[in-house]
Structures are given as structure tokens and as C-alpha cells.
Design a protein around this motif. Structure first.
Motif, PDB file in Angstrom:
ATOM      1  N   LEU A   1       0.832  -1.206   0.000  1.00 44.77           N
ATOM      2  CA  LEU A   1       0.000   0.000   0.000  1.00 44.77           C
ATOM      3  C   LEU A   1       0.867   1.256   0.000  1.00 44.77           C
ATOM      4  CD1 LEU A   1      -2.816   1.247   0.156  1.00 44.77           C
ATOM      5  CD2 LEU A   1      -2.680   1.063   2.645  1.00 44.77           C
ATOM      6  N   ALA A   2       1.954   1.223   0.749  1.00 48.05           N
ATOM      7  CA  ALA A   2       2.869   2.368   0.769  1.00 48.05           C
ATOM      8  C   ALA A   2       3.478   2.596  -0.610  1.00 48.05           C
ATOM      9  CB  ALA A   2       3.978   2.121   1.798  1.00 48.05           C
ATOM     10  N   HIS A   3       3.829   1.520  -1.298  1.00 50.62           N
ATOM     11  CA  HIS A   3       4.388   1.653  -2.641  1.00 50.62           C
ATOM     12  C   HIS A   3       3.371   2.239  -3.609  1.00 50.62           C
ATOM     13  CE1 HIS A   3       6.403   0.754  -6.395  1.00 50.62           C
ATOM     14  NE2 HIS A   3       5.321   0.093  -6.782  1.00 50.62           N
TER      15      HIS A   3
ATOM     16  N   GLY B   1       2.821   5.923  -2.829  1.00 47.05           N
ATOM     17  CA  GLY B   1       3.949   6.767  -3.210  1.00 47.05           C
ATOM     18  C   GLY B   1       4.139   6.880  -4.709  1.00 47.05           C
ATOM     19  N   ASP B   2       3.849   5.807  -5.438  1.00 50.45           N
ATOM     20  CA  ASP B   2       4.094   5.803  -6.879  1.00 50.45           C
ATOM     21  C   ASP B   2       2.960   6.415  -7.688  1.00 50.45           C
ATOM     22  OD1 ASP B   2       6.609   5.056  -7.653  1.00 50.45           O
ATOM     23  OD2 ASP B   2       5.987   3.244  -8.684  1.00 50.45           O
ATOM     24  N   PHE B   3       1.718   6.338  -7.177  1.00 50.26           N
ATOM     25  CA  PHE B   3       0.583   6.750  -7.999  1.00 50.26           C
ATOM     26  C   PHE B   3      -0.274   7.859  -7.376  1.00 50.26           C
ATOM     27  CE2 PHE B   3       1.521   2.293  -9.079  1.00 50.26           C
ATOM     28  CZ  PHE B   3       1.823   2.461 -10.426  1.00 50.26           C
ATOM     29  N   LEU B   4      -0.409   7.868  -6.067  1.00 48.53           N
ATOM     30  CA  LEU B   4      -1.263   8.869  -5.445  1.00 48.53           C
ATOM     31  C   LEU B   4      -0.502  10.123  -5.034  1.00 48.53           C
ATOM     32  CD1 LEU B   4      -3.560   6.633  -3.173  1.00 48.53           C
ATOM     33  CD2 LEU B   4      -4.024   7.525  -5.462  1.00 48.53           C
ATOM     34  N   LEU B   5       0.727   9.966  -4.592  1.00 48.59           N
ATOM     35  CA  LEU B   5       1.491  11.075  -4.020  1.00 48.59           C
ATOM     36  C   LEU B   5       2.614  11.555  -4.937  1.00 48.59           C
ATOM     37  CD1 LEU B   5       1.759   9.733  -0.348  1.00 48.59           C
ATOM     38  CD2 LEU B   5       0.040  11.275  -1.323  1.00 48.59           C
ATOM     39  N   GLN B   6       2.581  11.154  -6.195  1.00 44.80           N
ATOM     40  CA  GLN B   6       3.619  11.579  -7.139  1.00 44.80           C
ATOM     41  C   GLN B   6       2.997  12.500  -8.194  1.00 44.80           C
ATOM     42  OE1 GLN B   6       7.221   9.757  -9.863  1.00 44.80           O
ATOM     43  NE2 GLN B   6       5.420   8.490  -9.552  1.00 44.80           N
ATOM     44  N   PRO B   7       3.264  13.790  -8.118  1.00 41.48           N
ATOM     45  CA  PRO B   7       2.721  14.705  -9.135  1.00 41.48           C
ATOM     46  C   PRO B   7       3.302  14.414 -10.511  1.00 41.48           C
ATOM     47  CG  PRO B   7       3.561  15.888  -7.216  1.00 41.48           C
ATOM     48  CD  PRO B   7       4.040  14.476  -7.093  1.00 41.48           C
ATOM     49  N   ARG B   8       2.543  14.749 -11.531  1.00 43.24           N
ATOM     50  CA  ARG B   8       2.998  14.527 -12.897  1.00 43.24           C
ATOM     51  C   ARG B   8       4.276  15.295 -13.200  1.00 43.24           C
ATOM     52  NH1 ARG B   8       3.061  10.846 -16.849  1.00 43.24           N
ATOM     53  NH2 ARG B   8       4.028  11.857 -18.637  1.00 43.24           N
ATOM     54  N   ARG B   9       4.440  16.448 -12.580  1.00 46.92           N
ATOM     55  CA  ARG B   9       5.643  17.249 -12.853  1.00 46.92           C
ATOM     56  C   ARG B   9       6.898  16.546 -12.359  1.00 46.92           C
ATOM     57  NH1 ARG B   9       3.053  19.862  -8.607  1.00 46.92           N
ATOM     58  NH2 ARG B   9       4.283  20.052  -6.678  1.00 46.92           N
ATOM     59  N   TRP B  10       6.774  15.699 -11.319  1.00 43.87           N
ATOM     60  CA  TRP B  10       7.939  14.936 -10.872  1.00 43.87           C
ATOM     61  C   TRP B  10       8.365  13.939 -11.939  1.00 43.87           C
ATOM     62  CZ3 TRP B  10       7.443  13.363  -4.980  1.00 43.87           C
ATOM     63  CH2 TRP B  10       7.399  14.532  -4.207  1.00 43.87           C
ATOM     64  N   VAL B  11       7.378  13.281 -12.548  1.00 42.86           N
ATOM     65  CA  VAL B  11       7.684  12.303 -13.606  1.00 42.86           C
ATOM     66  C   VAL B  11       8.340  13.007 -14.792  1.00 42.86           C
ATOM     67  CG1 VAL B  11       6.722  10.584 -15.166  1.00 42.86           C
ATOM     68  CG2 VAL B  11       5.753  10.862 -12.865  1.00 42.86           C
TER      69      VAL B  11
ATOM     70  N   LEU C   1      10.320  10.024  -0.327  1.00 41.21           N
ATOM     71  CA  LEU C   1       8.943   9.800   0.098  1.00 41.21           C
ATOM     72  C   LEU C   1       8.673   8.317   0.309  1.00 41.21           C
ATOM     73  CD1 LEU C   1       6.023  10.742   0.572  1.00 41.21           C
ATOM     74  CD2 LEU C   1       5.669  10.619  -1.901  1.00 41.21           C
ATOM     75  N   HIS C   2       9.168   7.485  -0.607  1.00 40.89           N
ATOM     76  CA  HIS C   2       8.999   6.040  -0.456  1.00 40.89           C
ATOM     77  C   HIS C   2       9.714   5.539   0.791  1.00 40.89           C
ATOM     78  CE1 HIS C   2       6.795   4.419  -3.943  1.00 40.89           C
ATOM     79  NE2 HIS C   2       7.230   5.499  -4.571  1.00 40.89           N
ATOM     80  N   GLY C   3      10.897   6.073   1.058  1.00 43.00           N
ATOM     81  CA  GLY C   3      11.615   5.679   2.265  1.00 43.00           C
ATOM     82  C   GLY C   3      10.839   6.030   3.528  1.00 43.00           C
TER      83      GLY C   3
END
Length: 247
Positions: free
Chosen positions: A14-16, A19-29, A48-50
Motif C-alpha cells: 500500500l505504501a508503494h 507513493g508511486d501513484f497517489l502522491l507523485q505529481p505529474r511534474r515529478w515524472v 517519500l517512499h523511504g
């Protein structure tokens, strides 16, 4: 596997996902794709994942040293994996799947280290080698390419009589695979009524197209192919259910 052990694994997953889909803005990608290792967003994302892993392990009652080491491992590996992905075409499904598999492999390794045992791997191996699992895997494998080829060969005497239906390349074969996958699943779950709803939904979707074509041969061809596909899958599902380990 105990409930707390499973809860910790699910917490890491759930944390992964968070962190990968809910809490990662498109601008980071976008920043990672443009600037690679010089992207500040790459390290923010990994950090953030850590932190999320540190939170999960802390809630699970891990020792502080193990929780910190696990968080550092996940953050470092995540940065390296995402950096490698940044050099690949982000539009290719294969790289997305590889990226996720590597992340999940790291989390699985961390979970096993947290457990201090390889017992879950032995349990998974025993489950994979069981007759029930092998039977189900064989059935689902059959309804993909093998059955698609068999149906295409069975329909070949009439395929030359049908004009170009104007569909996407290989779309029909893929729709058929998904259709058989759903039908087999419904049969194994003893939800035969739902198979009728599935056929009805497909008929409604295809009715307008077939009516516009006003091609009786095409209509009969599609109907024959659908019934052949569904009938074969129903028979396979009922056969699997009749086995001692398939019910």
C-alpha cells in the motif's frame, strides 16, 4: 503466515502504491524524464517512499535500526530503478511492468528480512506446485493463444467470404481472449448467469455495427465465432470444475 505478517506485507504494498501513484505529481515524472540524475524530483520521490516504508515498519513494531535500514534500502533502490527507467521510453508497457516488478521485488526482500525467514517462499512454492494451481494455470493458458488459434482455424472456411470488417488490427483476437478469460472465471466461480449477461452486453455493443454494415454473412460469422469461443470456454470450465481439485 500470521495476520500481522500479512498485514505488514500489505502495508508495504500500500505504501508503494500510494507513493508511486497517489502522491507523485505529474511534474515529478516529467522532471525525471528530462533531467535524469540531476532531477530534484527523483530524490524527493525516492525519499517519500523511504518515509512511507519507515512508517509501515514502525507501526509493525520493527526495531529502529531495521526500520531505518529498510527505509534507506527502499529509497536508494527506488531512486536507482527510476533513474534507469528515465533512460527508457516511458510509453512502452514492458518498461512500466519491469519497473514495478523490481520495486516489488525489493519490498518482498525487505519483508522477508523483517520476518527473518524464507518460510513464505516455501509456502508459495508448494501452492504453485499443487494440482489445483497447475490445473487453473493450464486452463487460463488454453483460453489465450491456443484457443484463439484453434478458433481461427475452425472459422477459416468462412473467413474468405466475409468482407473487411474495418476493425483494429488483431483487436478481435484480443477481445476474444478477454472474453474467454471472463467466461472461464465466471464458470469456475459458478456464476453461469453472469455469462449470459456478458453475452448480452457484447450483443448490444455489436448490434449497431452489424446493422450499419447490413452484411448478413458478417453477422453470421461474428455470431458463429462468438458462440464457438464461449461454448469451448464453458466446456473447459465445466471440465476443470469436474476434477477432484478443480471444484
Amino acid at each position: 503466515m500470521t495476520a500481522p505478517e500479512l498485514a505488514t506485507l500489505l502495508g508495504l504494498l500500500l505504501a508503494h502504491l500510494s507513493g508511486d501513484f497517489l502522491l507523485q505529481p505529474r511534474r515529478w515524472v516529467d522532471s525525471r524524464q528530462r533531467h535524469k540524475r540531476r532531477s530534484r524530483a527523483l530524490y524527493l520521490h525516492a525519499g517519500l517512499h523511504g518515509l512511507l516504508v519507515l512508517l509501515v515498519l514502525g507501526i509493525a513494531g520493527s526495531e529502529p535500526a531495521l526500520a531505518l535500514a529498510g527505509a534507506l534500502l527502499v529509497a536508494t533502490s527506488h531512486a536507482l530503478i527510476d533513474l534507469g527507467k528515465a533512460h527508457l521510453d516511458p510509453r512502452r508497457l514492458r518498461w512500466f511492468l519491469l519497473d514495478q516488478l523490481l520495486h516489488l521485488a525489493v519490498l518482498l526482500g525487505l519483508w522477508l528480512a523483517w520476518l527473518g525467514s524464507l518460510r513464505p517462499l516455501a509456502e508459495i512454492a508448494a501452492w504453485l506446485a499443487s494440482p489445483q494451481t497447475l490445473t487453473l494455470a493450464g486452463a487460463y493458458l488454453l483460453v489465450t493463444r491456443p484457443m484463439a488459434i484453434a478458433i481461427a482455424l475452425a472459422m477459416r472456411p468462412w473467413s474468405d467470404e466475409v468482407s473487411d470488417p474495418g476493425t483494429l488490427v488483431a483487436a478481435g483476437a484480443r477481445i476474444g481472449m478477454l472474453e474467454r478469460f471472463l467466461v472461464l472465471t465466471l464458470v469456475l466461480l459458478d456464476e453461469l448467469t453472469a455469462v449470459g449477461f456478458l453475452l448480452t452486453a457484447k450483443s448490444v455493443l455489436r448490434f449497431g455495427d452489424l446493422r450499419e454494415h447490413r452484411d448478413r454473412k458478417l453477422t453470421e460469422y461474428v455470431l458463429l465465432g462468438t458462440l464457438l469461443s464461449v461454448s469451448a470456454t464453458l466446456a473447459l470450465g465445466l471440465l476443470v470444475r469436474s476434477t477432484p481439485w478443480g471444484g
